[in-house]
Design a protein around this motif. Structure first.
Motif: not given
Length: 223
Positions: A69-97
């Motif tokens: 999902s990271q590349i689709p998320f980075m493309l989508f993020s260009k709509i908002i800004s050019n800041d680098f962000t990791l997608n929500i699955f990384f957050t969910l994974l860290l939460g699960l860990i």
């Protein structure tokens, strides 16, 4: 509400949120509605940990789709800004860990420290929702047997998240509306009946990267 119904609510509101970014940019009514999505996903992670038959596969599934999902998320993020962000699955994974480390820790203080460190990792690695995301996933698990404590912990954590920008920009501003709408999903979560409902294991996993690509394509056509 079954888990299936909660997931549908989360997916629909997430879709509305992302459509809002593509059409109106930041801080539209669509984005306010979209605040409903993540707390439900966070709650589902805590439930997933409790009911998963194979935690290794659960971890692996989140990691694989985080990468996909990271590349689709980075493309989508260009709509908002050019800041680098990791997608929500990384957050969910860290939460699960964080839940896993706390649950398996012999000393709960060490478990709490692990959760805090993972929250900081989410923040410094620019995961979507950052420390807050990991925190509410863990809190939903920590108070899994007490709806009142779970709701209070969620509400307090969410208020803390939005308190500084609300004070900074004045009480009546977009962040106040974001706060209010982020608190709404606790109503849906409180109606959860503990049942799975329809099997939708891969619904979110597939929908997330696909809809981001479609919205980015729509944005390009609109531009």
């Amino acid at each position: 509400m079954s888990s299936f119904v909660l997931k549908i609510i989360a997916i629909v509101t997430m879709f509305i949120d992302h459509i809002g970014y593509a059409i109106f940019g930041k801080f539209s009514f669509f984005n306010y509605i979209g605040r409903i999505a993540f707390p439900i996903f966070a709650f589902q992670i805590s439930e997933g940990y409790l009911h998963s038959k194979n935690l290794k596969k659960y971890f692996l599934r989140l990691f694989i789709f985080a990468i996909i999902s990271q590349i689709p998320f980075m493309l989508f993020s260009k709509i908002i800004s050019n800041d680098f962000t990791l997608n929500i699955f990384f957050t969910l994974l860290l939460g699960l860990i964080s839940i896993y480390l706390y649950d398996k820790s012999n000393h709960k203080i060490i478990g709490i420290i692990s959760v805090i460190l993972l929250g900081l990792l989410a923040n410094f690695s620019h995961c979507d929702y950052g420390f807050y995301g990991v925190a509410i996933i863990f809190l939903f698990y920590l108070f899994k047997n007490n709806l009142i404590k779970s709701s209070i912990a969620f509400i307090i954590t969410t208020i803390i998240k939005y308190l500084i920008p609300i004070i900074k920009y004045g009480f009546y501003n977009e962040y106040l509306y974001l706060l209010i709408c982020t608190l709404i999903p606790i109503i849906f979560i409180s109606l959860y009946n503990g049942k799975k409902g329809k099997d939708t294991k891969y619904l979110l996993y597939l929908f997330y990267p696909i809809h981001l690509l479609l919205i980015y394509g729509f944005y390009l056509l609109k531009a």
